[in-house]
Each structure stands twice: as structure tokens, then as C-alpha cells.
Scaffold this motif. Structure first.
Motif, PDB file in Angstrom:
ATOM      1  N   TYR A 200      -3.178  10.591   5.448  1.00 18.80           N
ATOM      2  CA  TYR A 200      -3.502   9.909   6.698  1.00 18.80           C
ATOM      3  C   TYR A 200      -2.431   8.901   7.106  1.00 18.80           C
ATOM      4  CZ  TYR A 200      -7.888  11.771   4.996  1.00 18.80           C
ATOM      5  OH  TYR A 200      -8.845  12.602   4.480  1.00 18.80           O
ATOM      6  N   LEU A 201      -1.540   8.579   6.186  1.00 17.76           N
ATOM      7  CA  LEU A 201      -0.486   7.604   6.449  1.00 17.76           C
ATOM      8  C   LEU A 201       0.803   8.307   6.847  1.00 17.76           C
ATOM      9  CD1 LEU A 201      -1.017   5.279   3.366  1.00 17.76           C
ATOM     10  CD2 LEU A 201      -1.355   4.616   5.761  1.00 17.76           C
TER      11      LEU A 201
ATOM     12  N   ASP B 144      -9.917   3.849   9.985  1.00 17.48           N
ATOM     13  CA  ASP B 144      -9.365   5.187   9.762  1.00 17.48           C
ATOM     14  C   ASP B 144      -8.825   5.451   8.360  1.00 17.48           C
ATOM     15  OD1 ASP B 144     -10.032   5.697  12.366  1.00 17.48           O
ATOM     16  OD2 ASP B 144      -8.008   5.450  13.151  1.00 17.48           O
ATOM     17  N   LEU B 145      -8.706   4.431   7.544  1.00 12.43           N
ATOM     18  CA  LEU B 145      -8.211   4.629   6.182  1.00 12.43           C
ATOM     19  C   LEU B 145      -9.354   4.453   5.191  1.00 12.43           C
ATOM     20  CD1 LEU B 145      -4.785   2.771   6.369  1.00 12.43           C
ATOM     21  CD2 LEU B 145      -5.201   5.245   6.433  1.00 12.43           C
ATOM     22  N   ILE B 146      -9.376   5.288   4.201  1.00 12.40           N
ATOM     23  CA  ILE B 146     -10.455   5.290   3.217  1.00 12.40           C
ATOM     24  C   ILE B 146     -10.355   4.059   2.311  1.00 12.40           C
ATOM     25  CG2 ILE B 146     -11.436   6.539   1.245  1.00 12.40           C
ATOM     26  CD1 ILE B 146     -10.224   9.099   2.575  1.00 12.40           C
TER      27      ILE B 146
ATOM     28  N   ASP C 113      -4.911   3.125  -3.473  1.00 14.87           N
ATOM     29  CA  ASP C 113      -5.117   3.052  -2.018  1.00 14.87           C
ATOM     30  C   ASP C 113      -4.148   3.986  -1.292  1.00 14.87           C
ATOM     31  OD1 ASP C 113      -7.099   0.889  -2.060  1.00 14.87           O
ATOM     32  OD2 ASP C 113      -5.422  -0.361  -2.712  1.00 14.87           O
TER      33      ASP C 113
ATOM     34  N   ASP D  21      -8.284  14.837  11.135  1.00 15.09           N
ATOM     35  CA  ASP D  21      -8.451  13.486  10.622  1.00 15.09           C
ATOM     36  C   ASP D  21      -7.452  12.558  11.293  1.00 15.09           C
ATOM     37  OD1 ASP D  21     -10.475  14.134   8.758  1.00 15.09           O
ATOM     38  OD2 ASP D  21      -8.953  14.979   7.433  1.00 15.09           O
TER      39      ASP D  21
ATOM     40  N   ASN E 103      -5.135   7.820   0.582  1.00 12.32           N
ATOM     41  CA  ASN E 103      -4.856   7.900   2.018  1.00 12.32           C
ATOM     42  C   ASN E 103      -3.534   8.601   2.329  1.00 12.32           C
ATOM     43  OD1 ASN E 103      -7.076   6.388   3.434  1.00 12.32           O
ATOM     44  ND2 ASN E 103      -6.488   4.874   1.902  1.00 12.32           N
TER      45      ASN E 103
END
Length: 99
Positions: free
Chosen positions: A85-86, A40-42, A78, A24, A82
Motif C-alpha cells: 500500500y506504500l 488507509d494503512l493497516i 508496520d 486497495d 503495508n
């Protein structure tokens, strides 16, 4: 035709495959642009991504993920959705898995 099928199967079975454990995308909000964050972020909208960039430009780099909640329209949900991914700072090394 049958021989080439066996050949292909042999190649696929005997060739080591390397995959990234986390394929991811990873996003650094201190460097990412609007489009990257949005893509790229949900659940991050264009407006939220623009607000993150604007906040970063006005206040400097984010020192923690928690600081992202200071941006209007960005909340704990938020950040939580994520969280994998962050990243801040240097991009984490991805583990390579063979199989």
C-alpha cells in the motif's frame, strides 16, 4: 416480471466488467496527511501518522520505505504489513483486468 429478470441477467452477463487488480488504497507517505495514513494503512495509529508527517516536515521527503523506520514508533512490522500500500514518487499504474 420474469422477462425483466432475464433482461437484467443478459445485461450482467454480456456487459464487460473492468476492475482494478489492486483496488486497495495506495499511500505516499511524502504526500499523505494524518487522516489518510490512519484510514488507509493497516495498524497505523493517529500518533504514528502524526509522527510520520512531523518527521517528513523536519527532514524532507522519504527516499525509501526503510527510512520510515527512523520515525519513532514505526517499525519493520508496520512497513512489512503495508508494503503493498506504500509507494514513493509517482503513483504506480494499476493494472486493469477485464472479466
Amino acid at each position: 416480471m420474469r422477462t425483466s429478470g432475464k433482461f437484467l441477467a443478459t445485461i450482467l452477463i454480456t456487459t464487460p466488467m473492468f476492475v482494478f487488480a489492486n483496488a486497495d488504497p495506495l499511500v505516499n507517505p511524502n504526500r499523505a496527511g494524518v487522516q489518510e495514513m490512519q484510514d488507509d494503512l493497516i495498524g497505523v495509529t493517529e500518533g504514528q501518522a502524526k509522527d510520520i508527517v512531523q518527521y517528513r516536515n523536519e527532514h524532507g521527503q522519504f527516499e525509501s520505505k526503510k527510512e520510515l523506520t527512523r520515525v519513532q514508533g514505526v517499525g519493520w512490522d508496520d512497513i512489512n504489513i503495508n508494503r503493498n500500500y506504500l509507494y514513493l514518487g509517482e503513483e504506480p499504474e494499476r493494472q486493469q483486468v477485464s472479466g
